[in-house]
Design a protein around this motif. Structure first.
Motif, PDB file in Angstrom:
ATOM      1  N   ASN A   1      32.781  -6.699 -41.513  1.00 39.89           N
ATOM      2  CA  ASN A   1      32.808  -8.116 -41.134  1.00 39.89           C
ATOM      3  C   ASN A   1      31.418  -8.702 -40.897  1.00 39.89           C
ATOM      4  O   ASN A   1      31.285  -9.792 -40.332  1.00 39.89           O
ATOM      5  CB  ASN A   1      33.659  -8.295 -39.872  1.00 39.89           C
ATOM      6  CG  ASN A   1      35.096  -7.854 -40.094  1.00 39.89           C
ATOM      7  OD1 ASN A   1      35.710  -8.197 -41.102  1.00 39.89           O
ATOM      8  ND2 ASN A   1      35.635  -7.083 -39.147  1.00 39.89           N
ATOM      9  N   ASP A   2      30.388  -7.975 -41.325  1.00 37.08           N
ATOM     10  CA  ASP A   2      29.023  -8.469 -41.136  1.00 37.08           C
ATOM     11  C   ASP A   2      28.787  -9.746 -41.935  1.00 37.08           C
ATOM     12  O   ASP A   2      29.301  -9.911 -43.043  1.00 37.08           O
ATOM     13  CB  ASP A   2      28.006  -7.417 -41.574  1.00 37.08           C
ATOM     14  CG  ASP A   2      27.846  -6.306 -40.558  1.00 37.08           C
ATOM     15  OD1 ASP A   2      28.590  -6.319 -39.559  1.00 37.08           O
ATOM     16  OD2 ASP A   2      26.991  -5.432 -40.762  1.00 37.08           O
ATOM     17  N   LYS A   3      27.992 -10.631 -41.372  1.00 41.07           N
ATOM     18  CA  LYS A   3      27.553 -11.823 -42.080  1.00 41.07           C
ATOM     19  C   LYS A   3      26.175 -11.542 -42.683  1.00 41.07           C
ATOM     20  O   LYS A   3      25.581 -10.513 -42.457  1.00 41.07           O
ATOM     21  CB  LYS A   3      27.487 -13.005 -41.119  1.00 41.07           C
ATOM     22  CG  LYS A   3      28.827 -13.363 -40.489  1.00 41.07           C
ATOM     23  CD  LYS A   3      28.668 -14.517 -39.514  1.00 41.07           C
ATOM     24  CE  LYS A   3      29.998 -14.856 -38.842  1.00 41.07           C
ATOM     25  NZ  LYS A   3      29.855 -15.965 -37.871  1.00 41.07           N
ATOM     26  N   GLY A   4      25.683 -12.478 -43.444  1.00 36.42           N
ATOM     27  CA  GLY A   4      24.358 -12.304 -44.016  1.00 36.42           C
ATOM     28  C   GLY A   4      24.401 -11.631 -45.376  1.00 36.42           C
ATOM     29  O   GLY A   4      25.453 -11.485 -46.007  1.00 36.42           O
ATOM     30  N   MET A   5      23.233 -11.204 -45.851  1.00 40.54           N
ATOM     31  CA  MET A   5      23.121 -10.587 -47.174  1.00 40.54           C
ATOM     32  C   MET A   5      23.885  -9.272 -47.217  1.00 40.54           C
ATOM     33  O   MET A   5      23.819  -8.472 -46.281  1.00 40.54           O
ATOM     34  CB  MET A   5      21.655 -10.329 -47.514  1.00 40.54           C
ATOM     35  CG  MET A   5      20.785 -11.567 -47.551  1.00 40.54           C
ATOM     36  SD  MET A   5      19.077 -11.132 -47.960  1.00 40.54           S
ATOM     37  CE  MET A   5      18.201 -12.531 -47.263  1.00 40.54           C
ATOM     38  N   SER A   6      24.584  -9.036 -48.313  1.00 39.50           N
ATOM     39  CA  SER A   6      25.406  -7.828 -48.379  1.00 39.50           C
ATOM     40  C   SER A   6      25.469  -7.227 -49.781  1.00 39.50           C
ATOM     41  O   SER A   6      26.438  -6.579 -50.137  1.00 39.50           O
ATOM     42  CB  SER A   6      26.827  -8.136 -47.884  1.00 39.50           C
ATOM     43  OG  SER A   6      27.392  -9.201 -48.644  1.00 39.50           O
ATOM     44  N   GLY A   7      24.448  -7.454 -50.586  1.00 38.50           N
ATOM     45  CA  GLY A   7      24.433  -6.911 -51.939  1.00 38.50           C
ATOM     46  C   GLY A   7      23.889  -5.503 -52.002  1.00 38.50           C
ATOM     47  O   GLY A   7      23.412  -4.935 -51.014  1.00 38.50           O
ATOM     48  N   ILE A   8      23.952  -4.909 -53.182  1.00 39.78           N
ATOM     49  CA  ILE A   8      23.350  -3.599 -53.448  1.00 39.78           C
ATOM     50  C   ILE A   8      21.867  -3.678 -53.104  1.00 39.78           C
ATOM     51  O   ILE A   8      21.235  -4.720 -53.276  1.00 39.78           O
ATOM     52  CB  ILE A   8      23.574  -3.224 -54.927  1.00 39.78           C
ATOM     53  CG1 ILE A   8      25.079  -3.004 -55.180  1.00 39.78           C
ATOM     54  CG2 ILE A   8      22.790  -1.975 -55.321  1.00 39.78           C
ATOM     55  CD1 ILE A   8      25.464  -2.954 -56.648  1.00 39.78           C
ATOM     56  N   TYR A   9      21.287  -2.571 -52.634  1.00 40.34           N
ATOM     57  CA  TYR A   9      19.954  -2.658 -52.047  1.00 40.34           C
ATOM     58  C   TYR A   9      19.080  -1.431 -52.314  1.00 40.34           C
ATOM     59  O   TYR A   9      19.545  -0.381 -52.720  1.00 40.34           O
ATOM     60  CB  TYR A   9      20.056  -2.848 -50.538  1.00 40.34           C
ATOM     61  CG  TYR A   9      20.810  -1.720 -49.840  1.00 40.34           C
ATOM     62  CD1 TYR A   9      20.178  -0.534 -49.492  1.00 40.34           C
ATOM     63  CD2 TYR A   9      22.168  -1.845 -49.531  1.00 40.34           C
ATOM     64  CE1 TYR A   9      20.862   0.497 -48.860  1.00 40.34           C
ATOM     65  CE2 TYR A   9      22.865  -0.826 -48.910  1.00 40.34           C
ATOM     66  CZ  TYR A   9      22.210   0.348 -48.581  1.00 40.34           C
ATOM     67  OH  TYR A   9      22.898   1.369 -47.976  1.00 40.34           O
ATOM     68  N   VAL A  10      17.785  -1.617 -52.015  1.00 37.88           N
ATOM     69  CA  VAL A  10      16.811  -0.532 -51.881  1.00 37.88           C
ATOM     70  C   VAL A  10      16.274  -0.594 -50.464  1.00 37.88           C
ATOM     71  O   VAL A  10      15.845  -1.663 -50.002  1.00 37.88           O
ATOM     72  CB  VAL A  10      15.651  -0.669 -52.894  1.00 37.88           C
ATOM     73  CG1 VAL A  10      14.548   0.341 -52.596  1.00 37.88           C
ATOM     74  CG2 VAL A  10      16.153  -0.501 -54.331  1.00 37.88           C
ATOM     75  N   ASP A  11      16.306   0.531 -49.742  1.00 42.18           N
ATOM     76  CA  ASP A  11      15.765   0.599 -48.382  1.00 42.18           C
ATOM     77  C   ASP A  11      14.259   0.829 -48.423  1.00 42.18           C
ATOM     78  O   ASP A  11      13.771   1.657 -49.202  1.00 42.18           O
ATOM     79  CB  ASP A  11      16.405   1.742 -47.597  1.00 42.18           C
ATOM     80  CG  ASP A  11      17.827   1.430 -47.166  1.00 42.18           C
ATOM     81  OD1 ASP A  11      18.135   0.246 -46.934  1.00 42.18           O
ATOM     82  OD2 ASP A  11      18.639   2.368 -47.068  1.00 42.18           O
ATOM     83  N   ILE A  12      13.531   0.129 -47.546  1.00 38.21           N
ATOM     84  CA  ILE A  12      12.075   0.307 -47.447  1.00 38.21           C
ATOM     85  C   ILE A  12      11.733   0.651 -46.008  1.00 38.21           C
ATOM     86  O   ILE A  12      12.046  -0.100 -45.083  1.00 38.21           O
ATOM     87  CB  ILE A  12      11.330  -0.966 -47.885  1.00 38.21           C
ATOM     88  CG1 ILE A  12      11.738  -1.346 -49.313  1.00 38.21           C
ATOM     89  CG2 ILE A  12       9.815  -0.755 -47.793  1.00 38.21           C
ATOM     90  CD1 ILE A  12      11.154  -2.653 -49.790  1.00 38.21           C
ATOM     91  N   PHE A  13      11.079   1.799 -45.824  1.00 37.75           N
ATOM     92  CA  PHE A  13      10.770   2.297 -44.482  1.00 37.75           C
ATOM     93  C   PHE A  13       9.268   2.284 -44.225  1.00 37.75           C
ATOM     94  O   PHE A  13       8.494   2.810 -45.026  1.00 37.75           O
ATOM     95  CB  PHE A  13      11.287   3.722 -44.316  1.00 37.75           C
ATOM     96  CG  PHE A  13      12.775   3.841 -44.463  1.00 37.75           C
ATOM     97  CD1 PHE A  13      13.621   3.520 -43.412  1.00 37.75           C
ATOM     98  CD2 PHE A  13      13.346   4.242 -45.654  1.00 37.75           C
ATOM     99  CE1 PHE A  13      14.996   3.606 -43.535  1.00 37.75           C
ATOM    100  CE2 PHE A  13      14.716   4.328 -45.805  1.00 37.75           C
ATOM    101  CZ  PHE A  13      15.547   4.011 -44.741  1.00 37.75           C
ATOM    102  N   PRO A  14       8.838   1.703 -43.105  1.00 35.04           N
ATOM    103  CA  PRO A  14       7.426   1.792 -42.731  1.00 35.04           C
ATOM    104  C   PRO A  14       7.110   3.176 -42.163  1.00 35.04           C
ATOM    105  O   PRO A  14       7.918   3.768 -41.450  1.00 35.04           O
ATOM    106  CB  PRO A  14       7.290   0.722 -41.646  1.00 35.04           C
ATOM    107  CG  PRO A  14       8.654   0.667 -41.018  1.00 35.04           C
ATOM    108  CD  PRO A  14       9.635   0.940 -42.125  1.00 35.04           C
ATOM    109  N   PHE A  15       5.932   3.688 -42.513  1.00 32.18           N
ATOM    110  CA  PHE A  15       5.434   4.934 -41.938  1.00 32.18           C
ATOM    111  C   PHE A  15       4.169   4.621 -41.156  1.00 32.18           C
ATOM    112  O   PHE A  15       3.365   3.780 -41.573  1.00 32.18           O
ATOM    113  CB  PHE A  15       5.108   5.948 -43.042  1.00 32.18           C
ATOM    114  CG  PHE A  15       6.269   6.824 -43.435  1.00 32.18           C
ATOM    115  CD1 PHE A  15       6.101   8.192 -43.602  1.00 32.18           C
ATOM    116  CD2 PHE A  15       7.529   6.292 -43.631  1.00 32.18           C
ATOM    117  CE1 PHE A  15       7.161   9.001 -43.957  1.00 32.18           C
ATOM    118  CE2 PHE A  15       8.596   7.086 -43.993  1.00 32.18           C
ATOM    119  CZ  PHE A  15       8.418   8.454 -44.152  1.00 32.18           C
TER     120      PHE A  15
END
Length: 273
Positions: free
Chosen positions: A113-127
């Motif tokens: 039930n989340d709102k907002g963007m919900s498409g297929i994705y790539v995760d980006i993590f800061p190091f």
């Protein structure tokens, strides 16, 4: 449960996303590298782990902040940057940045039930860079662990009205605590950056809480090198074996069939809202 054909289509969309990210990074001299299951897939399968439905890349803090700035306006049409700043409904503290495909739908457990963007994705993590001094390193880890309990609210979803009322106070406290923590975390990042130019190790950012106990040697990450993935190449760490052994141990052994699970419970590649 998603079908094999749906998964294959979704992987094609993710590959398109990462190619666009790669092109943008090359244009602006931004460094990134494959990490986690995406790096494992590149090494073990020369592409996607067959049952995987997301992609993971990492950037050191300065490149991460630069990428967020340029991606706001320069991603191709049909793609968008998702962060806490660009999407007011986004609450995944453990994944602070995604590049989303705007023409698809990707639903994970607990986020139906989340709102907002919900498409297929790539995760980006800061190091972030850390001292190789063991005392300082352990101090950094202890500093981070104080934050973990506050992040757990991201996992809570009200099961009913009464449950929602009960967890609401904890949610409010967690939100305040997170803001306070991040303020101190960014000060710590600013302190570390100038003094760790040559001799440092890398760990996932202060503002994350997953795989934080993994400490990556500088020489295992740098210099970056292109690594084969599907029909192309992307930037990967200098020593993938060192990174993957740190994260997974015996990473070449396939997990049991019952553990080969995708993240999505529902996805639609061509989705019209």
């Amino acid at each position: 449960m998603i079908s094999d054909s749906e998964l294959k289509e979704a992987q094609g969309v993710m590959l398109k996303l990462l190619k666009a990210i790669d092109e943008l990074c090359l244009k602006h001299n931004i460094e990134y590298f494959l990490i986690s299951g995406t790096l494992l897939g590149a090494v073990r399968h020369k592409g996607f782990i067959p049952w995987d439905d997301d992609m993971d890349i990492a950037m050191v803090r300065e490149d991460y902040e630069k990428f967020k700035r340029v991606a706001l306006t320069e991603l191709p049409e049909g793609m968008a940057l998702q962060t806490r700043e660009t999407d007011p409904y986004y609450r995944m503290m453990h994944v602070p940045c995604k590049v989303r495909d705007l023409g698809s739908l990707f639903i994970e457990p607990g986020h139906e039930n989340d709102k907002g963007m919900s498409g297929i994705y790539v995760d980006i993590f800061p190091f972030d860079k850390h001292s190789t001094n063991e005392t300082e390193l352990q101090s950094d880890i202890r500093f981070w662990k104080r934050f973990v309990f506050m992040q757990r609210y991201t996992k809570k979803r009200a099961k009913n009205f009464i449950h929602g009322l009960l967890i609401k106070p904890f949610d409010i406290v967690a939100r305040i605590g997170i803001k306070i923590y991040l303020k101190f975390a960014y000060k710590r990042i600013e302190r570390n950056e100038p003094r760790l130019k040559e001799n440092f190790c890398l760990m996932p950012g202060y503002d994350l809480y997953w795989f934080k106990t993994n400490v990556f040697k500088k020489d295992d990450v740098y210099p970056l090198k292109r690594i084969e993935f599907a029909d192309t190449t992307f930037w990967g760490p200098n020593n993938p074996d060192g990174i993957l052994t740190t994260m997974f141990g015996d990473y070449m052994t396939l997990p049991p069939v019952e553990e080969r699970e995708a993240h999505a419970i529902s996805l639609i590649v061509n989705y019209k809202k």
